[in-house]
Motif scaffolding. Sequence first.
Motif, PDB file in Angstrom:
ATOM      1  N   PHE A  18       0.817  -1.218   0.000  1.00  0.00           N
ATOM      2  CA  PHE A  18       0.000   0.000   0.000  1.00  0.00           C
ATOM      3  C   PHE A  18       0.850   1.268   0.000  1.00  0.00           C
ATOM      4  CE2 PHE A  18      -2.839  -3.233   1.842  1.00  0.00           C
ATOM      5  CZ  PHE A  18      -3.908  -3.108   0.971  1.00  0.00           C
ATOM      6  N   ALA A  19       2.162   1.106  -0.191  1.00  0.00           N
ATOM      7  CA  ALA A  19       3.054   2.270  -0.183  1.00  0.00           C
ATOM      8  C   ALA A  19       2.886   3.106  -1.452  1.00  0.00           C
ATOM      9  CB  ALA A  19       4.500   1.834  -0.025  1.00  0.00           C
ATOM     10  N   PHE A  20       2.334   2.478  -2.492  1.00  0.00           N
ATOM     11  CA  PHE A  20       2.017   3.201  -3.732  1.00  0.00           C
ATOM     12  C   PHE A  20       0.512   3.484  -3.733  1.00  0.00           C
ATOM     13  CE2 PHE A  20       0.461   2.484  -8.208  1.00  0.00           C
ATOM     14  CZ  PHE A  20       0.803   3.741  -8.668  1.00  0.00           C
ATOM     15  N   PRO A  21       0.117   4.761  -3.741  1.00  0.00           N
ATOM     16  CA  PRO A  21      -1.320   5.073  -3.665  1.00  0.00           C
ATOM     17  C   PRO A  21      -1.987   4.932  -5.032  1.00  0.00           C
ATOM     18  CG  PRO A  21      -0.046   7.108  -3.681  1.00  0.00           C
ATOM     19  CD  PRO A  21       0.960   5.990  -3.801  1.00  0.00           C
ATOM     20  N   LEU A  76      -5.774   5.681  -3.554  1.00  0.00           N
ATOM     21  CA  LEU A  76      -6.126   5.042  -2.273  1.00  0.00           C
ATOM     22  C   LEU A  76      -5.100   5.486  -1.232  1.00  0.00           C
ATOM     23  CD1 LEU A  76      -8.053   3.070  -0.847  1.00  0.00           C
ATOM     24  CD2 LEU A  76      -6.414   1.248  -1.356  1.00  0.00           C
ATOM     25  N   MET A  77      -5.582   6.251  -0.240  1.00  0.00           N
ATOM     26  CA  MET A  77      -4.681   6.854   0.744  1.00  0.00           C
ATOM     27  C   MET A  77      -4.715   6.075   2.060  1.00  0.00           C
ATOM     28  SD  MET A  77      -4.912  10.642   2.369  1.00  0.00           S
ATOM     29  CE  MET A  77      -4.099  11.706   1.215  1.00  0.00           C
ATOM     30  N   PRO A  78      -3.600   5.439   2.439  1.00  0.00           N
ATOM     31  CA  PRO A  78      -3.570   4.739   3.732  1.00  0.00           C
ATOM     32  C   PRO A  78      -3.487   5.748   4.876  1.00  0.00           C
ATOM     33  CG  PRO A  78      -1.483   4.413   2.544  1.00  0.00           C
ATOM     34  CD  PRO A  78      -2.316   5.337   1.720  1.00  0.00           C
ATOM     35  N   VAL A  79      -4.371   5.615   5.862  1.00  0.00           N
ATOM     36  CA  VAL A  79      -4.437   6.604   6.950  1.00  0.00           C
ATOM     37  C   VAL A  79      -4.546   5.925   8.316  1.00  0.00           C
ATOM     38  CG1 VAL A  79      -5.507   8.445   5.580  1.00  0.00           C
ATOM     39  CG2 VAL A  79      -6.961   6.754   6.718  1.00  0.00           C
ATOM     40  N   SER A  80      -4.308   6.728   9.351  1.00  0.00           N
ATOM     41  CA  SER A  80      -4.496   6.259  10.726  1.00  0.00           C
ATOM     42  C   SER A  80      -5.982   6.294  11.059  1.00  0.00           C
ATOM     43  CB  SER A  80      -3.756   7.193  11.677  1.00  0.00           C
ATOM     44  OG  SER A  80      -4.381   8.468  11.630  1.00  0.00           O
ATOM     45  N   LEU A  99      -1.971   0.471  11.919  1.00  0.00           N
ATOM     46  CA  LEU A  99      -0.803   0.168  11.084  1.00  0.00           C
ATOM     47  C   LEU A  99      -0.292   1.338  10.236  1.00  0.00           C
ATOM     48  CD1 LEU A  99      -1.964  -3.395  10.008  1.00  0.00           C
ATOM     49  CD2 LEU A  99      -0.106  -2.851  11.587  1.00  0.00           C
ATOM     50  N   PHE A 100      -1.162   2.231   9.817  1.00  0.00           N
ATOM     51  CA  PHE A 100      -0.690   3.329   8.960  1.00  0.00           C
ATOM     52  C   PHE A 100      -0.464   4.621   9.756  1.00  0.00           C
ATOM     53  CE2 PHE A 100      -3.059   0.640   5.830  1.00  0.00           C
ATOM     54  CZ  PHE A 100      -1.942   0.214   5.125  1.00  0.00           C
ATOM     55  N   ALA A 119       6.317   6.567   8.239  1.00  0.00           N
ATOM     56  CA  ALA A 119       6.784   5.796   7.078  1.00  0.00           C
ATOM     57  C   ALA A 119       5.789   5.885   5.917  1.00  0.00           C
ATOM     58  CB  ALA A 119       7.007   4.337   7.468  1.00  0.00           C
ATOM     59  N   PHE A 120       4.527   6.260   6.205  1.00  0.00           N
ATOM     60  CA  PHE A 120       3.530   6.397   5.132  1.00  0.00           C
ATOM     61  C   PHE A 120       3.239   7.860   4.781  1.00  0.00           C
ATOM     62  CE2 PHE A 120       3.111   2.000   6.163  1.00  0.00           C
ATOM     63  CZ  PHE A 120       2.938   1.439   4.910  1.00  0.00           C
ATOM     64  N   ASP A 121       4.027   8.778   5.342  1.00  0.00           N
ATOM     65  CA  ASP A 121       3.814  10.202   5.034  1.00  0.00           C
ATOM     66  C   ASP A 121       3.989  10.490   3.544  1.00  0.00           C
ATOM     67  OD1 ASP A 121       3.225  10.807   7.622  1.00  0.00           O
ATOM     68  OD2 ASP A 121       5.117  11.837   8.071  1.00  0.00           O
TER      69      ASP A 121
END
Length: 384
Positions: free
Chosen positions: A254-257, A272-276, A309-310, A314-316
């Motif tokens: 998921f590091a590539f949106p 697709l944006m991985p978020v907290s 997890l996000f 590291a996911f900024d």
Amino acid sequence: MRTTISVIKADIGSLAGHHIVHPDTMAAANKVLAAAKEQGIIIDYYITHVGDDLQLIMTHTRGELDTKVHETAWNAFKEAAKVAKDLGLYAAGQDLLSDSFSGNVRGLGPGVAEMDIEERTSEPIAIFMADKTEPGAYNLPLYKMFADPFNTPGLVIDPTMHGGFKFEVLDVYEGEAVMLSAPQEIYDLLALIGTPARYVIRRVYRNEDNLLAAVVSIERLNLIAGKYVGKDDPVMIVRLQHGLPALGEALEAFAFPHLVPGWMRGSHYGPLMPVSQRDAKATRFDGPPRLLGLGFNVKNGKLVGPTDLFDDPAFDETRRLANIVADYMRRHGPFMPHRLEPTEMEYTTLPLILEKLKNRFKKESDVYKAKESVYAKEEAQGHD
Ligand code: F6R
Ligand code: MG
Ligand code: MG
């Protein structure tokens, strides 16, 4: 121990638009699940949300599609929807398509991902939950996790993963599934799953021993209801470690949106944006499509955790790129390929517009014929 993990979700109404679940609706669902735990129907549970979707994560020993577990989820959604109605929340009860429960929630609106597993000594899992997109959104990351050594080096260097994985791919239009094995059949696999609106990865198994490794919810509300009633925001359960992707390999996918269909009015491509958990809400243009990831260990049916997890710098950069892509896509306005192709749009006025304009369309051939007859007339006059 044999344990079933059931993740069942529904949009039962949300605050200030299709934005975020209200805490009072979660509290109503909690009462129902606490009672089911008390009665021994479920062993453990965790309730959360992403955007406008209420998520019930439950463990038990009753297997998949169990009537009592599904009824518990249904009652939790019904109670939550009552609160949503009382509070005047937006689209209260949206995903509850039927008034009565009939054995299980399949086809009634909620999305379901379930796996019945023999617990390993340590059973780490990740649960991914997305809002403002659809199940095919997981095709690309699942391929990366379980078939692409550039994402998952374990496929090359871990002898217990080297045999590869097989993917059960569902044709959501025909309602039939095919099993394809990686790495042997990756070109065939990619040929199908590259059309994620039609071919959706539903399950992943380890080739060597058929161990179930991942499950995706595959409800397509539009097809269930015969018309589009909301994007079927998908959930996924992935087992991790020890012959399966490491947690970091699952997250790396998921590091590539990547671009997914959904977003505003279920009719636009967006990243697709991985978020907290804190950011698991829909804002800009009702998105961008968000992904929440929670990590647990399952022990004797108990859910140990979660970890968010996000929620990590590291996911900024992934989020920063997602924002740049969101800007870029938005600048297309109502044009494709930002807007979805007509058959995939949640809302469309196109048939009405075509009907209204039908008498104003001129046949190209008639225009030419008219021109030709004028020319012929002039020619004839010229000869006079
Ligand atoms: C997309 C979604 C939202 C709504 C939009 C308009 O899946 O839930 O983007 O489509 O907010 O909602 P209505 O038509 O209810 O005003
Ligand atoms: Mg919604
Ligand atoms: Mg939603």
